[in-house]
Design a protein around this motif. Structure first.
Motif, PDB file in Angstrom:
ATOM      1  N   ALA A   1      -5.519  12.075  -5.963  1.00 55.27           N
ATOM      2  CA  ALA A   1      -5.868  11.018  -5.022  1.00 55.27           C
ATOM      3  C   ALA A   1      -5.503  11.508  -3.634  1.00 55.27           C
ATOM      4  O   ALA A   1      -4.459  12.129  -3.447  1.00 55.27           O
ATOM      5  N   GLY A   2      -6.378  11.263  -2.665  1.00 56.97           N
ATOM      6  CA  GLY A   2      -6.104  11.715  -1.305  1.00 56.97           C
ATOM      7  C   GLY A   2      -7.355  12.228  -0.630  1.00 56.97           C
ATOM      8  O   GLY A   2      -8.466  11.831  -0.974  1.00 56.97           O
ATOM      9  N   GLU A   3      -7.157  13.119   0.320  1.00 60.41           N
ATOM     10  CA  GLU A   3      -8.276  13.687   1.071  1.00 60.41           C
ATOM     11  C   GLU A   3      -8.094  15.193   1.163  1.00 60.41           C
ATOM     12  O   GLU A   3      -7.095  15.689   1.691  1.00 60.41           O
ATOM     13  N   THR A   4      -9.042  15.932   0.606  1.00 58.93           N
ATOM     14  CA  THR A   4      -8.958  17.385   0.607  1.00 58.93           C
ATOM     15  C   THR A   4     -10.343  17.961   0.360  1.00 58.93           C
ATOM     16  O   THR A   4     -11.269  17.259  -0.044  1.00 58.93           O
ATOM     17  N   GLU A   5     -10.463  19.246   0.614  1.00 58.72           N
ATOM     18  CA  GLU A   5     -11.667  19.961   0.192  1.00 58.72           C
ATOM     19  C   GLU A   5     -11.532  20.269  -1.296  1.00 58.72           C
ATOM     20  O   GLU A   5     -10.557  19.890  -1.932  1.00 58.72           O
ATOM     21  N   THR A   6     -12.517  20.946  -1.877  1.00 56.42           N
ATOM     22  CA  THR A   6     -12.528  21.171  -3.318  1.00 56.42           C
ATOM     23  C   THR A   6     -11.232  21.806  -3.795  1.00 56.42           C
ATOM     24  O   THR A   6     -10.771  22.808  -3.259  1.00 56.42           O
TER      25      THR A   6
ATOM     26  N   PRO B   1     -11.433  13.900  -8.139  1.00 59.14           N
ATOM     27  CA  PRO B   1     -10.699  12.775  -7.540  1.00 59.14           C
ATOM     28  C   PRO B   1     -10.601  11.608  -8.512  1.00 59.14           C
ATOM     29  O   PRO B   1     -11.454  11.433  -9.385  1.00 59.14           O
ATOM     30  N   ILE B   2      -9.565  10.776  -8.324  1.00 57.77           N
ATOM     31  CA  ILE B   2      -9.370   9.618  -9.174  1.00 57.77           C
ATOM     32  C   ILE B   2      -9.603   8.325  -8.410  1.00 57.77           C
ATOM     33  O   ILE B   2      -9.362   7.233  -8.907  1.00 57.77           O
ATOM     34  N   GLY B   3     -10.103   8.448  -7.188  1.00 56.30           N
ATOM     35  CA  GLY B   3     -10.382   7.277  -6.366  1.00 56.30           C
ATOM     36  C   GLY B   3     -11.080   7.704  -5.098  1.00 56.30           C
ATOM     37  O   GLY B   3     -11.474   8.865  -4.950  1.00 56.30           O
TER      38      GLY B   3
ATOM     39  N   PRO C   1       0.838  -1.200   0.000  1.00 57.15           N
ATOM     40  CA  PRO C   1       0.000   0.000   0.000  1.00 57.15           C
ATOM     41  C   PRO C   1       0.872   1.248   0.000  1.00 57.15           C
ATOM     42  O   PRO C   1       2.090   1.176   0.217  1.00 57.15           O
ATOM     43  N   TRP C   2       0.249   2.381  -0.237  1.00 60.49           N
ATOM     44  CA  TRP C   2       0.974   3.653  -0.186  1.00 60.49           C
ATOM     45  C   TRP C   2       0.081   4.687   0.473  1.00 60.49           C
ATOM     46  O   TRP C   2      -1.121   4.480   0.646  1.00 60.49           O
ATOM     47  N   SER C   3       0.677   5.821   0.857  1.00 64.81           N
ATOM     48  CA  SER C   3      -0.094   6.846   1.575  1.00 64.81           C
ATOM     49  C   SER C   3       0.418   8.230   1.241  1.00 64.81           C
ATOM     50  O   SER C   3       1.558   8.423   0.801  1.00 64.81           O
ATOM     51  N   VAL C   4      -0.464   9.207   1.447  1.00 69.21           N
ATOM     52  CA  VAL C   4      -0.111  10.604   1.226  1.00 69.21           C
ATOM     53  C   VAL C   4      -0.959  11.470   2.154  1.00 69.21           C
ATOM     54  O   VAL C   4      -2.099  11.142   2.470  1.00 69.21           O
ATOM     55  N   ASP C   5      -0.385  12.560   2.607  1.00 70.14           N
ATOM     56  CA  ASP C   5      -1.094  13.513   3.456  1.00 70.14           C
ATOM     57  C   ASP C   5      -0.713  14.917   2.976  1.00 70.14           C
ATOM     58  O   ASP C   5       0.419  15.342   3.169  1.00 70.14           O
ATOM     59  N   ASN C   6      -1.568  15.612   2.263  1.00 74.77           N
ATOM     60  CA  ASN C   6      -2.967  15.390   2.043  1.00 74.77           C
ATOM     61  C   ASN C   6      -3.322  14.677   0.737  1.00 74.77           C
ATOM     62  O   ASN C   6      -4.226  13.853   0.709  1.00 74.77           O
ATOM     63  N   LEU C   7      -2.670  15.061  -0.358  1.00 79.87           N
ATOM     64  CA  LEU C   7      -3.138  14.573  -1.641  1.00 79.87           C
ATOM     65  C   LEU C   7      -2.012  14.455  -2.647  1.00 79.87           C
ATOM     66  O   LEU C   7      -0.979  15.128  -2.539  1.00 79.87           O
TER      67      LEU C   7
ATOM     68  N   LEU D   1      -1.423  15.009  -6.564  1.00 82.68           N
ATOM     69  CA  LEU D   1      -1.929  15.578  -7.808  1.00 82.68           C
ATOM     70  C   LEU D   1      -1.223  14.890  -8.974  1.00 82.68           C
ATOM     71  O   LEU D   1       0.005  14.774  -8.990  1.00 82.68           O
ATOM     72  N   ILE D   2      -2.016  14.439  -9.954  1.00 78.68           N
ATOM     73  CA  ILE D   2      -1.476  13.748 -11.121  1.00 78.68           C
ATOM     74  C   ILE D   2      -1.889  14.547 -12.355  1.00 78.68           C
ATOM     75  O   ILE D   2      -3.080  14.743 -12.610  1.00 78.68           O
TER      76      ILE D   2
END
Length: 219
Positions: free
Chosen positions: A155-160, A170-172, A132-138, A140-141
């Motif tokens: 991919a990640g967690e953010t507001e708009t 988002p891509i996932g 697995p992999w992780s990122v904080d916050n997101l 961008l691709i």
């Protein structure tokens, strides 16, 4: 930035990207038979993320099943603004009333690839396509074809998240941690065409981190 309790995870530094040859059976966790040893190739990297400029294309890597590209080395959890606040993506804006609206760059890598037909491009935490992999916050691709922006997603967690051309989708699923292969960037890369991919780990408040990250080709 964290909005819930999670275990600390490693994060990343900017780096030159290399193609990683995989042994047969290395991608068994994804149901993929890897190509035989492919050797190691250094790629040119041009990082201009602070202005959001179009990155320079390098020699494309043929992404056939079994090939993996190392994108990031892990960057440990740190105070995002204190560590990275001087390097921002001024062309982006996060629609938030609590945290910073202009995200800073935690790590960034640019690669040029050519995706083979019927091959998926997946993100994983290791070259075997199993971790697995992780990122904080997101993460961008962005993809560029013939010197122009082709697609942009995160991919990640953010507001708009907003870019000059509009909202970035988002891509996932939303989150900080993803299973190997859970995030596919296939739709951002047209098959048979040299495509520049820029991967940028972004943060806009409190904790910032990213794990080891690989782009894995699977059929």
């Amino acid at each position: 930035m964290r909005t819930r309790d999670d275990e600390d995870h490693p994060g990343l530094a900017r780096r030159t990207v290399h193609a990683v040859g995989l042994s047969l059976g290395a991608l068994a966790g994804l149901g993929v038979i890897a190509a035989a040893a492919l050797g190691l190739y250094a790629l040119a990297v041009d990082v201009d993320g602070a202005e959001g400029t179009i990155p320079r294309a390098g020699e494309p890597v043929a992404m056939t099943a079994g090939r993996a590209l190392a994108l990031f080395d892990a960057v440990p959890m740190v105070d995002g603004e204190a560590t990275f606040g001087d390097t921002r993506r001024a062309d982006l804006e996060i629609d938030t009333l609590v945290f910073d609206r202009t995200p800073w760059i935690v790590a960034e890598t640019v690669v040029t690839v050519e995706r083979a037909e019927r091959v998926d491009l997946l993100l994983a935490g290791d070259a075997e396509g199993a971790a697995p992999w992780s990122v904080d916050n997101l993460l961008l691709i962005e993809s560029y074809v013939d010197g122009a922006l082709h697609a942009r997603a995160y991919a990640g967690e953010t507001e708009t998240l907003w870019a000059p051309e509009g909202r970035v989708g988002p891509i996932g699923p939303s989150g900080f941690t993803f299973a190997a292969g859970e995030i596919a960037v296939t739709r951002l890369v047209p098959p048979g065409r040299a495509t520049v991919l820029r991967f940028t780990a972004l943060d806009n408040g409190i904790d910032a981190a990213v794990s080891d990250l690989f782009l894995v080709a699977a059929d």
